[in-house]
Design an enzyme around this catalytic site. Structure first.
Site, PDB file in Angstrom:
ATOM      1  N   LYS A  81       0.702  -1.091   0.051  1.00  7.33           N
ATOM      2  CA  LYS A  81       0.171   0.104   0.135  1.00  7.33           C
ATOM      3  C   LYS A  81       0.872   1.305  -0.121  1.00  7.33           C
ATOM      4  CE  LYS A  81      -4.477   1.076   0.281  1.00  7.33           C
ATOM      5  NZ  LYS A  81      -5.661   0.130  -0.170  1.00  7.33           N
TER       6      LYS A  81
HETATM    7  P1  NAD Z   1     -13.173   8.031  -2.361  1.00  8.60           P
HETATM    8  O1  NAD Z   1     -12.192   9.049  -2.244  1.00  8.60           O
HETATM    9  O2  NAD Z   1     -13.723   7.786  -3.980  1.00  8.60           O
HETATM   10  O3  NAD Z   1     -14.438   8.340  -1.407  1.00  8.60           O
HETATM   11  C1  NAD Z   1     -14.486   8.541  -0.151  1.00  8.60           C
HETATM   12  C2  NAD Z   1     -15.753   8.935   0.332  1.00  8.60           C
HETATM   13  O4  NAD Z   1     -15.599   9.051   1.689  1.00  8.60           O
HETATM   14  C3  NAD Z   1     -15.992  10.437  -0.076  1.00  8.60           C
HETATM   15  O5  NAD Z   1     -17.358  10.499  -0.551  1.00  8.60           O
HETATM   16  C4  NAD Z   1     -15.576  11.221   1.057  1.00  8.60           C
HETATM   17  O6  NAD Z   1     -16.573  12.515   0.935  1.00  8.60           O
HETATM   18  C5  NAD Z   1     -16.005  10.466   2.081  1.00  8.60           C
HETATM   19  N1  NAD Z   1     -15.432  10.720   3.324  1.00  8.60           N
HETATM   20  C6  NAD Z   1     -14.066  11.092   3.604  1.00  8.60           C
HETATM   21  N2  NAD Z   1     -14.177  11.517   4.992  1.00  8.60           N
HETATM   22  C7  NAD Z   1     -15.066  11.133   5.372  1.00  8.60           C
HETATM   23  C8  NAD Z   1     -15.720  11.175   6.863  1.00  8.60           C
HETATM   24  N3  NAD Z   1     -14.851  11.525   8.086  1.00  8.60           N
HETATM   25  N4  NAD Z   1     -17.085  10.824   7.167  1.00  8.60           N
HETATM   26  C9  NAD Z   1     -17.622  10.488   5.975  1.00  8.60           C
HETATM   27  N5  NAD Z   1     -17.232  10.309   4.874  1.00  8.60           N
HETATM   28  C10 NAD Z   1     -16.129  10.814   4.720  1.00  8.60           C
HETATM   29  O7  NAD Z   1     -12.405   6.510  -1.742  1.00  8.60           O
HETATM   30  P2  NAD Z   1     -13.009   5.096  -2.372  1.00  8.60           P
HETATM   31  O8  NAD Z   1     -11.953   4.818  -3.308  1.00  8.60           O
HETATM   32  O9  NAD Z   1     -14.514   4.928  -2.390  1.00  8.60           O
HETATM   33  O10 NAD Z   1     -12.433   4.499  -0.958  1.00  8.60           O
HETATM   34  C11 NAD Z   1     -13.455   4.330   0.144  1.00  8.60           C
HETATM   35  C12 NAD Z   1     -12.883   3.184   1.299  1.00  8.60           C
HETATM   36  O11 NAD Z   1     -12.974   1.986   0.501  1.00  8.60           O
HETATM   37  C13 NAD Z   1     -11.531   3.406   1.749  1.00  8.60           C
HETATM   38  O12 NAD Z   1     -11.494   2.898   3.042  1.00  8.60           O
HETATM   39  C14 NAD Z   1     -10.740   2.230   0.842  1.00  8.60           C
HETATM   40  O13 NAD Z   1      -9.578   1.964   1.477  1.00  8.60           O
HETATM   41  C15 NAD Z   1     -11.798   1.368   0.560  1.00  8.60           C
HETATM   42  N6  NAD Z   1     -11.413   0.653  -0.656  1.00  8.60           N
HETATM   43  C16 NAD Z   1     -11.575   1.144  -1.598  1.00  8.60           C
HETATM   44  C17 NAD Z   1     -11.135   0.492  -3.138  1.00  8.60           C
HETATM   45  C18 NAD Z   1     -11.306   0.968  -4.331  1.00  8.60           C
HETATM   46  O14 NAD Z   1     -11.128   0.282  -5.238  1.00  8.60           O
HETATM   47  N7  NAD Z   1     -11.481   2.354  -4.627  1.00  8.60           N
HETATM   48  C19 NAD Z   1     -10.867  -1.044  -2.658  1.00  8.60           C
HETATM   49  C20 NAD Z   1     -10.759  -1.540  -1.683  1.00  8.60           C
HETATM   50  C21 NAD Z   1     -11.250  -0.689  -0.431  1.00  8.60           C
END
Ligand code: NAD
Length: 411
Positions: free
Chosen positions: A102
């Site tokens: 990561k």
């Molecule tokens: P992203 O940046 O696209 O979206 C994040 C979202 O969370 C946004 O809507 C943001 O406004 C919101 N957010 C940020 N801080 C916040 C808070 N304090 N309270 C509430 N909402 C808040 O990110 P993503 O890719 O959707 O990732 C989200 C989660 O999923 C992360 O934990 C990431 O590690 C995990 N994840 C993502 C992927 C992927 O393929 N993108 C894969 C596995 C896991």
């Protein structure tokens, strides 16, 4: 509790069940390599900013190390270390031939122009290009990064090592990406939510769902589950929560977010609630899909949902996990729940190596197949050993990594 301590706690619970020797535990939990770099960049206004970037390679016993890049103000080495180790267990749970890694940069992307984002990304690759590669360590999107960032990474890597699209996944479909990668994590969360509801004998149609986070994962989860006739009663993002007892109009919310710089601020036809309230709603399924550590010992007693799906990485702290388990809440752990993203990243990497474009139908079918097998294996092991789904998923992952490491020779 610091992130890596939390991950170690879950690791040890499963290692106890597997009766692993202490020496093997130490080897499995210790990251292989950690890099911290300075990224000096010129901002649009001519000022100089020195950012800090990280890449942690946790374990490569089962294959090249795989894991996203997170751009978020709270990124630090401890968090990246924890997320890298989760990737090792995640790739093993879904049984794809990868290890875990990561990376990230402590930066608030909402305050950057596209040109600044590009300069930062390219400078970061200048610093880490020697430690990544299609057979060694393959980055992907995570919070704050997307297909554009992945395209810049591929291009910058090319400048040092020549053309090789398999160095990064989550690229735009028109630029060596795969159809269905963008939706994959949320779609996977949706597929597994439906499977778990089915296994627990609960109805899918009308199931009331609250989702925290409306980014890549949250939006695709909401879309998939609303199309499956679940009722999405609450959504949220960094601007707060939005509740509607009759169900949020998900297509309308998606359009609204697109038109408002991906934010829900001012979203009509819903009551404003706080992000904390989203987690405590009386719903059938709660899906944290934003940041880590949001369910703690303090708010866990107020969580009313009988099912929690960890779409985000590490949203539940260990003390909260124990409290939820005691209350009978069924938690689908992150290393299985959000593994759809890395699974389709693997398909993209296979596609890049074959120079052959997969169809969306094929991607969806193979994703469904991979997640179904991983779910069934985790469910059966949990039943057989009378442990939580989290401990079972960790057992499955740790056992596979330990076997590969032992077969290949550790020292
Ligand atoms: P992203 O940046 O696209 O979206 C994040 C979202 O969370 C946004 O809507 C943001 O406004 C919101 N957010 C940020 N801080 C916040 C808070 N304090 N309270 C509430 N909402 C808040 O990110 P993503 O890719 O959707 O990732 C989200 C989660 O999923 C992360 O934990 C990431 O590690 C995990 N994840 C993502 C992927 C992927 O393929 N993108 C894969 C596995 C896991």
């Amino acid at each position: 509790m610091r992130s890596f301590e939390a991950t170690k706690h879950f690791f040890q619970q499963a290692a106890d069940q597997l009766e692993l020797a202490d020496s093997l535990r130490t080897y499995l939990i210790t990251p292989r390599r950690e890099l911290q770099v300075q990224i000096p960049v010129e901002m649009d206004n001519g000022s100089l900013r020195s950012l800090i970037g990280y890449r942690v390679q946790h374990n490569r016993a089962r294959g090249p190390m795989k894991g996203g890049l997170r751009y978020h103000p709270e990124v630090d080495l401890d968090e990246i270390r924890s997320l890298a180790s989760l990737m090792t267990w995640k790739t093993a749970v879904v049984n794809i031939p990868y290890g875990g890694a990561k990376g990230g940069i402590a930066i608030d992307v909402s305050k950057l122009s596209a040109r600044e984002l590009e300069r930062i990304t390219r400078k970061f690759i200048d610093e880490i290009h020697q430690m990544i590669g299609p057979d060694f360590d393959i980055p992907a999107p995570d919070m704050g990064t997307d297909h554009r960032v992945m395209a810049w990474i591929m291009d910058q890597y090319d400048k040092y090592h020549g053309f090789n699209p398999g160095v990064v996944t989550g690229k735009p479909v028109e630029y060596y990406g795969i159809p269905g990668r963008e939706e994959a994590t949320g779609r996977g969360v949706g597929i597994l939510t439906l499977k778990l509801l089915g296994r627990l004998g609960r109805k899918v149609a009308g199931a009331r769902i609250a989702i925290q986070g409306f980014g890549n994962v949250g939006t695709h989860t909401a879309k998939f589950l609303s199309e499956a006739e679940c009722k999405i009663v609450a959504i949220s993002d960094s601007t707060g929560g939005y509740f509607r007892a009759d169900g949020i109009d998900v297509p309308q919310a998606l359009r609204y977010a697109i038109e408002h710089e991906r934010l829900l601020h001012g979203f009509p036809d819903a009551d404003r609630i706080s992000n904390e309230q989203v987690l405590e709603l009386d719903v059938d399924v709660l899906i944290p899909a934003a940041i880590g550590g949001v369910i703690t010992a303090a708010n866990a007693p107020r969580v009313k949902a009988p099912i929690v799906i960890e779409a985000a990485n590490a949203p539940i702290e260990p003390a909260a996990d124990a409290l939820l388990e005691k209350k009978g809440v069924v938690v689908l752990p992150d290393i299985l729940a959000n593994a759809g993203g890395v699974t389709v990243s693997y398909f993209e990497w296979v596609q890049n190596r074959q120079y052959y474009q997969w169809s969306l139908d094929r991607v969806r079918q193979e994703l469904d197949k991979t997640l179904n097998i991983a779910f069934e294996q985790t469910w059966d092991l949990a039943r057989e050993r009378n442990v939580s789904l989290r401990t079972a998923a960790f057992m499955l992952g740790i056992d596979r990594v330990a076997r590969a490491a032992t077969l290949g020779g550790i020292s």
